[in-house]
Write an enzyme that holds these catalytic residues in place. Structure first.
Site, PDB file in Angstrom:
ATOM      1  N   HIS A 279       4.883 -10.412   9.171  1.00  0.00           N
ATOM      2  CA  HIS A 279       6.251 -10.514   8.654  1.00  0.00           C
ATOM      3  C   HIS A 279       7.275 -10.236   9.760  1.00  0.00           C
ATOM      4  O   HIS A 279       8.221 -11.022   9.967  1.00  0.00           O
ATOM      5  CB  HIS A 279       6.427  -9.525   7.504  1.00  0.00           C
ATOM      6  CG  HIS A 279       7.783  -9.552   6.876  1.00  0.00           C
ATOM      7  ND1 HIS A 279       8.071 -10.307   5.764  1.00  0.00           N
ATOM      8  CD2 HIS A 279       8.947  -8.921   7.208  1.00  0.00           C
ATOM      9  CE1 HIS A 279       9.339 -10.135   5.434  1.00  0.00           C
ATOM     10  NE2 HIS A 279       9.905  -9.304   6.299  1.00  0.00           N
ATOM     11  N   GLU A 280       7.102  -9.137  10.485  1.00  0.00           N
ATOM     12  CA  GLU A 280       8.074  -8.751  11.511  1.00  0.00           C
ATOM     13  C   GLU A 280       7.992  -9.653  12.737  1.00  0.00           C
ATOM     14  O   GLU A 280       9.015  -9.914  13.382  1.00  0.00           O
ATOM     15  CB  GLU A 280       7.845  -7.287  11.904  1.00  0.00           C
ATOM     16  CG  GLU A 280       8.050  -6.303  10.766  1.00  0.00           C
ATOM     17  CD  GLU A 280       9.434  -6.401  10.135  1.00  0.00           C
ATOM     18  OE1 GLU A 280      10.397  -6.773  10.839  1.00  0.00           O
ATOM     19  OE2 GLU A 280       9.548  -6.109   8.931  1.00  0.00           O
TER      20      GLU A 280
ATOM     21  N   HIS B  73      10.244 -12.572  12.086  1.00  0.00           N
ATOM     22  CA  HIS B  73      11.654 -12.260  12.360  1.00  0.00           C
ATOM     23  C   HIS B  73      11.930 -12.260  13.867  1.00  0.00           C
ATOM     24  O   HIS B  73      12.942 -12.810  14.329  1.00  0.00           O
ATOM     25  CB  HIS B  73      12.006 -10.877  11.798  1.00  0.00           C
ATOM     26  CG  HIS B  73      12.140 -10.834  10.312  1.00  0.00           C
ATOM     27  ND1 HIS B  73      12.902 -11.728   9.600  1.00  0.00           N
ATOM     28  CD2 HIS B  73      11.608  -9.974   9.397  1.00  0.00           C
ATOM     29  CE1 HIS B  73      12.844 -11.434   8.305  1.00  0.00           C
ATOM     30  NE2 HIS B  73      12.060 -10.376   8.155  1.00  0.00           N
TER      31      HIS B  73
END
Length: 516
Positions: free
Chosen positions: A172-173, A176
């Protein structure tokens, strides 16, 4: 209170044991015991970490060196929290963002489309789960379910839990970070953390850079996390579907015992790697048939066993005929190899018989051709179970089927070759299933327009992307009001769903045991 006893074995029992659990077994006590054990381990870890950290910080001989050690390695230790932060991944993010830039533009635009559609659907999903919760018999259909080690997560699967949740957070990170680097937003650093029992990751972006780029570019960054979670779900599902075909020449389909809880009454009775072949008259060919057989024995009345009348009175240490219903006919001080059986003649007959010899006979439902069909005395919470193995003597278990399920762990395949790790079979599938569940949950939750989640920033960018359109130029003062209303509404829906999820979990784990 659950009570288990290990019996002394006779010579004809091949040094095996029959485990007896009292008829007033309370599985809620078992669940609480497992939860308390896991909770104790976590609290011990955090208490030890906190005390050592406090001593090293306040000691005048170690304070300076310890602070330097933590700072150099990017470590931060607080109460119930450990963080690690680094800038060494920043170059990696830049390199990845420069890989096939045209492809990445379409890739992250797909994430924006998913984010816009998913945010609307997340609201619909949360509203539906609240509505569905109050429908009759819907309590077992909760979509959002909290996962707590020792409650609805077996202690033997904790490492799968940590690994899957940690991987989902990193993916997820990373999404980003790569999207931010592509949009010329500086990545200050990347970190991972452990907060009580929840591992995770985070990325530190330059807020000033984000504020000056266009809303569409902001959306590519904010939606990248849930987009990569969604891709991770698809990849995991594809591997799960292809797994049987990729490993069919590497494993034999044989159900065997992988581990047994130390507090299980069967801990000293069943050997690890023992291959299970039968449970009563059920042939065990895979994991599905194993659990189906156990659930069948839990729901249905216990099967009987055919035995001649002469043999009954020859083997029985005690018999009685009565119109009364008895729950026990064996003296607890007598040999633990005996068990109470009943059969129908002119009256209800009860006898204390050697359990192993009786259960070796043919099973029956009502009657036998020439013999008598005798039934083991059982209650709603206590059953007699005979487990047979391919190279080990059979084991008799008396107690709750749920305790057998919760404390004896099995696998449906054995490696054909010694160099093949067992993890490649059911272990890998279990890890992938956790990844699907956690990655999907992280994606759904972060799409909700809620304070402190990605959905909050996705909504703000969506409202700003059309700020020059006719719909908003005429009423610019209403834009913040619309944003606040949606954010508060989304936060309220999420909090209600979390509350109902805990209510559902509490009822499903403990409500059954207290309903009487």
């Amino acid at each position: 209170m659950t009570r288990s006893q290990t019996c002394e074995s006779d010579s004809d029992l091949d040094s095996r044991v029959m485990n007896k659990i009292s008829s007033d077994s309370d599985l809620s006590q078992v669940a609480l015991m497992i939860f308390n054990n896991v909770a104790f381990k976590f609290l011990t870890f955090w208490l030890t970490t906190f005390i050592l950290n406090k001593i090293l910080i306040e000691n005048r001989f170690t304070s300076a060196k310890y602070a330097k050690f933590l700072s150099k390695r990017g470590l931060t230790i607080d109460a119930f929290q450990i963080k690690w932060y680094t800038v060494k991944c920043n170059r990696l993010f830049i390199k990845l963002s420069n890989f096939k830039p045209n492809f990445q533009k379409y890739w992250f635009n797909l994430g924006v489309i998913l984010g816009m559609i998913g945010q609307f659907l997340s609201i619909i999903l949360l509203i539906y789960t609240i509505y569905d919760f109050f429908k009759p018999k819907s309590i077992s259909k909760q979509i959002l379910v909290p996962v707590l080690p020792g409650v609805n997560l077996p202690s033997s699967q904790i490492w799968y839990y940590f690994s899957a949740l940690f991987l989902c957070g990193i993916v997820h990170e990373f999404g980003h970070a790569v999207a931010a680097s592509r949009e010329q937003v500086r990545v200050n650093g990347f970190g991972v953390f452990l907060m009580f029992i929840f591992p995770g990751a985070y990325v530190d972006l330059c807020t000033e850079h984000i504020m000056v780029i266009s809303p569409l570019r902001q959306l590519r960054i904010f939606c990248a996390g849930v987009w990569h979670n969604f891709v991770l779900v698809l990849v995991s599902l594809a591997i799960i579907q292809a797994h049987p075909y990729l490993t069919k020449h590497l494993f034999d389909k044989r159900v065997h015992v992988t581990s047994i809880s130390s507090d299980s009454p069967l801990a000293s009775s069943i050997k690890i790697n023992s291959v299970i072949t039968k449970i009563f008259d059920c042939d065990i060919t895979n994991s599905y048939s194993y659990f189906q057989c156990l659930y069948k024995n839990e729901i249905e009345s216990s099967s009987g066993f055919c035995i001649s009348s002469n043999k009954i009175y020859k083997l029985a240490s005690f018999t009685i005929e009565t119109d009364k219903v008895l729950n026990e006919c064996c003296n607890l001080n007598s040999s633990m190899t005996n068990y109470c059986f009943k059969w129908k003649q002119e009256q209800n007959s009860y006898g204390c018989l050697p359990a192993r010899k009786v259960t070796e006979g043919k099973t029956c439902i009502k009657n036998c051709d020439q013999d008598i069909c005798v039934f083991p005395i059982s209650t709603n919470s206590t059953k007699l179970v005979r487990i047979e193995f391919d190279s080990e003597p059979a084991v008799l278990f008396v107690g709750s089927i749920k305790e057998l399920i919760y404390t004896v762990f099995i696998d449906g395949s054995l490696p054909k070759y010694k160099f093949i790790p067992k993890f490649l079979n059911s272990g890998l599938i279990l890890l992938l299933k956790y990844i699907v569940a956690f990655s999907g949950a992280i994606g759904i939750l972060n799409l909700v327009p809620c304070f402190a989640l990605d959905g909050q920033y996705i909504l703000a960018s969506l409202l700003a992307i059309n700020k020059k359109s006719e719909d908003f130029t005429s009423i610019p003062q209403k834009r913040p009001f619309i944003y606040i209303i949606i954010i508060f509404f989304g936060t309220f829906l999420l909090l209600v769903n979390i509350l109902l999820a805990f209510v559902s979990l509490t009822y499903s784990k403990f409500g059954y045991f207290f309903k009487d």
